[in-house]
Design a protein around this motif. Structure first.
Motif, mmCIF file in Angstrom:
data_model
loop_
_atom_site.group_PDB
_atom_site.id
_atom_site.type_symbol
_atom_site.label_atom_id
_atom_site.label_comp_id
_atom_site.label_asym_id
_atom_site.label_seq_id
_atom_site.Cartn_x
_atom_site.Cartn_y
_atom_site.Cartn_z
ATOM 1 N N ASP A 59 8.870 29.082 4.790
ATOM 2 C CA ASP A 59 8.906 27.634 5.021
ATOM 3 C C ASP A 59 7.678 26.934 4.456
ATOM 4 O OD1 ASP A 59 11.364 27.611 6.187
ATOM 5 O OD2 ASP A 59 10.632 27.776 8.238
ATOM 6 N N ASN A 60 6.555 27.618 4.462
ATOM 7 C CA ASN A 60 5.318 27.007 3.946
ATOM 8 C C ASN A 60 4.614 27.951 2.967
ATOM 9 O OD1 ASN A 60 5.135 24.513 5.738
ATOM 10 N ND2 ASN A 60 5.339 26.141 7.252
ATOM 11 N N PHE A 61 5.418 28.624 2.167
ATOM 12 C CA PHE A 61 4.851 29.671 1.307
ATOM 13 C C PHE A 61 3.897 29.098 0.265
ATOM 14 C CE2 PHE A 61 4.855 32.755 -2.166
ATOM 15 C CZ PHE A 61 4.581 33.921 -1.463
ATOM 16 N N ILE A 62 4.294 28.022 -0.404
ATOM 17 C CA ILE A 62 3.462 27.417 -1.442
ATOM 18 C C ILE A 62 2.884 26.099 -0.940
ATOM 19 C CG2 ILE A 62 3.390 26.523 -3.805
ATOM 20 C CD1 ILE A 62 3.845 29.519 -3.660
ATOM 21 N N ASP A 63 1.573 25.938 -1.088
ATOM 22 C CA ASP A 63 0.924 24.686 -0.683
ATOM 23 C C ASP A 63 1.514 23.517 -1.470
ATOM 24 O OD1 ASP A 63 -0.714 26.178 0.952
ATOM 25 O OD2 ASP A 63 -2.341 26.298 -0.524
ATOM 26 N N LYS A 64 1.599 22.364 -0.816
ATOM 27 C CA LYS A 64 2.197 21.188 -1.464
ATOM 28 C C LYS A 64 1.461 20.822 -2.755
ATOM 29 C CE LYS A 64 4.110 18.077 1.057
ATOM 30 N NZ LYS A 64 4.402 16.960 1.979
ATOM 31 N N GLU A 65 0.139 20.966 -2.744
ATOM 32 C CA GLU A 65 -0.619 20.656 -3.957
ATOM 33 C C GLU A 65 -0.191 21.563 -5.111
ATOM 34 O OE1 GLU A 65 -1.890 21.334 -1.039
ATOM 35 O OE2 GLU A 65 -2.793 19.441 -0.365
ATOM 36 N N ASN A 66 0.106 22.815 -4.779
ATOM 37 C CA ASN A 66 0.525 23.751 -5.818
ATOM 38 C C ASN A 66 1.942 23.473 -6.301
ATOM 39 O OD1 ASN A 66 -1.892 25.041 -5.876
ATOM 40 N ND2 ASN A 66 -1.279 26.799 -4.645
ATOM 41 N N ILE A 67 2.782 22.949 -5.411
ATOM 42 C CA ILE A 67 4.118 22.534 -5.854
ATOM 43 C C ILE A 67 3.970 21.432 -6.900
ATOM 44 C CG2 ILE A 67 6.294 21.456 -5.150
ATOM 45 C CD1 ILE A 67 5.899 22.802 -2.414
ATOM 46 N N GLY A 68 3.007 20.540 -6.670
ATOM 47 C CA GLY A 68 2.726 19.493 -7.650
ATOM 48 C C GLY A 68 2.305 20.065 -8.992
ATOM 49 N N LEU A 69 1.516 21.162 -8.964
ATOM 50 C CA LEU A 69 1.115 21.816 -10.209
ATOM 51 C C LEU A 69 2.318 22.414 -10.930
ATOM 52 C CD1 LEU A 69 -2.166 23.692 -9.155
ATOM 53 C CD2 LEU A 69 -1.966 21.629 -10.558
ATOM 54 N N LEU A 70 3.217 23.010 -10.157
ATOM 55 C CA LEU A 70 4.426 23.586 -10.753
ATOM 56 C C LEU A 70 5.270 22.499 -11.416
ATOM 57 C CD1 LEU A 70 5.450 26.065 -7.899
ATOM 58 C CD2 LEU A 70 4.579 26.689 -10.161
ATOM 59 N N VAL A 71 5.397 21.368 -10.737
ATOM 60 C CA VAL A 71 6.163 20.252 -11.291
ATOM 61 C C VAL A 71 5.513 19.756 -12.575
ATOM 62 C CG1 VAL A 71 6.840 17.844 -10.912
ATOM 63 C CG2 VAL A 71 7.151 19.525 -9.086
ATOM 64 N N ASP A 72 4.186 19.630 -12.557
ATOM 65 C CA ASP A 72 3.478 19.174 -13.763
ATOM 66 C C ASP A 72 3.674 20.148 -14.922
ATOM 67 O OD1 ASP A 72 2.549 16.966 -12.414
ATOM 68 O OD2 ASP A 72 0.576 17.832 -11.964
ATOM 69 N N ASP A 73 3.724 21.435 -14.595
ATOM 70 C CA ASP A 73 3.840 22.438 -15.658
ATOM 71 C C ASP A 73 5.238 22.560 -16.229
ATOM 72 O OD1 ASP A 73 1.285 23.257 -16.198
ATOM 73 O OD2 ASP A 73 1.229 24.800 -14.656
ATOM 74 N N LEU A 74 6.176 21.795 -15.710
ATOM 75 C CA LEU A 74 7.487 21.721 -16.362
ATOM 76 C C LEU A 74 7.357 21.105 -17.748
ATOM 77 C CD1 LEU A 74 9.733 20.499 -13.385
ATOM 78 C CD2 LEU A 74 9.684 22.790 -14.390
ATOM 79 N N LEU A 75 6.214 20.436 -17.979
ATOM 80 C CA LEU A 75 5.955 19.795 -19.274
ATOM 81 C C LEU A 75 4.832 20.494 -20.026
ATOM 82 C CD1 LEU A 75 6.147 16.048 -18.160
ATOM 83 C CD2 LEU A 75 7.937 17.431 -19.200
#
Length: 311
Positions: A59-75
């Motif tokens: 449920d809380n495996f990845i920190d929200k800040e890191n989810i943001g990094l993953l989203v940014d790295d889609l580009l």
């Protein structure tokens, strides 16, 4: 990783899991997506095996800040990083799609928006419905414009039809215009034809012009009569954009390719009352539209038009 796969004691499992969770998050921060993805894969496997302890960890495996990094790295410029970021978000999207919905509504980059939408849709009808419920006039105009640009991703969804119909009456003309474009992309223009016909009477010239353009792709009597009404001879252009609207209507008639279109275009080109300077651009558009048709009759009309005194 090997230890957690073998551990049977629940307390020890939680402790090792906590360490692995920290390692995965640190890996994301450092760009080690391969390691983080491997760790995540282990816990997904355990969850599929109905390990109760795994659910709370995931449920809380990845920190929200890191989810943001993953989203940014889609580009990201590097394909391997883009692919790993997408892979991890795909694995997590069942839990984080509410967050992805908000991110998608604000993403400036079109490709990123489409990738996020695909992640949401892949979670099933409930996720898609939640995203579409988010699509209402409580959002800012800029957010709505971004979402409307990718609304065709939800083609076939009845809730989308309902939302687009409502947004076609939005207070901001840009939303009304983009809602029409989104409807057109669904490739079921006849279902929305009533909306398009009503939009021809919109208060904004850009919306009217968009509606007229779309009607040119719906070859039936309703479209023809709506375009004919737009092309009524005007002694003066009363509204902003009236001339451009009539030119667009001529173009739309050319796309309809109906016999009635030829007769109406012929009237605009050659009827004496249209022989005035203020109508010359509309007549020019009518000649261009006539060029879409074939046949000896049309060829003769085009030859005659070429000899027109107004070059």
């Amino acid at each position: 990783v090997e230890a957690v796969e073998k551990e049977t004691d629940s307390e020890a499992y939680e402790n090792i899991s906590s360490c692995l969770r920290q390692e995965a998050n640190q890996g994301i921060l450092e760009g080690d997506y391969a390691g983080a993805s491997r760790i995540l894969g282990v816990f997904i496997k355990h969850e599929e095996e109905n390990n109760k302890a795994t659910g709370q960890i995931m449920d809380n495996f990845i920190d929200k800040e890191n989810i943001g990094l993953l989203v940014d790295d889609l580009l990201n410029d590097k394909p391997e990083i883009r692919d790993k970021a997408f892979e991890m978000l795909s694995k997590l999207s069942g839990r984080i799609y509410p967050y992805l919905i908000k991110v998608a509504a604000n993403a400036e980059n079109l490709r990123q928006r489409r990738l996020l939408i695909n992640l949401i849709i892949n979670q099933g009808p409930h996720a898609a419905a939640e995203f579409l419920r988010y699509l209402d006039d409580k959002l800012s105009v800029s957010q709505l414009l971004k979402i409307l640009e990718v609304a065709d991703s939800f083609a076939g969804n009845n809730l989308l039809v309902e939302k687009l119909s409502k947004l076609s009456a939005h207070y901001d003309y840009r939303i009304r215009r983009e809602a029409l474009k989104a409807m057109e992309k669904l490739n079921n223009e006849e279902e929305f034809q009533g909306v398009f016909l009503a939009a021809v009477q919109d208060t904004n010239p850009h919306v009217r012009q968009e509606a007229v353009r779309i009607l040119g792709d719906i070859p039936n009597e309703k479209s023809f009569h709506a375009l004919k009404a737009v092309l009524r001879l005007k002694h003066r252009f009363e509204k902003e954009g009236d001339e451009d609207l009539q030119m667009e209507a001529c173009t739309a008639l050319g796309k309809l390719e109906m016999p009635e279109s030829v007769e109406l275009l012929k009237k605009i080109i050659f009827a004496p009352l249209w022989y005035k300077t203020k109508h010359e651009r509309v007549r020019g558009a009518a000649i261009q539209a006539l060029g879409n048709f074939e046949g000896e009759k049309v060829k003769a009309l085009l030859v005659k038009a070429a000899k027109d005194s107004n070059k």
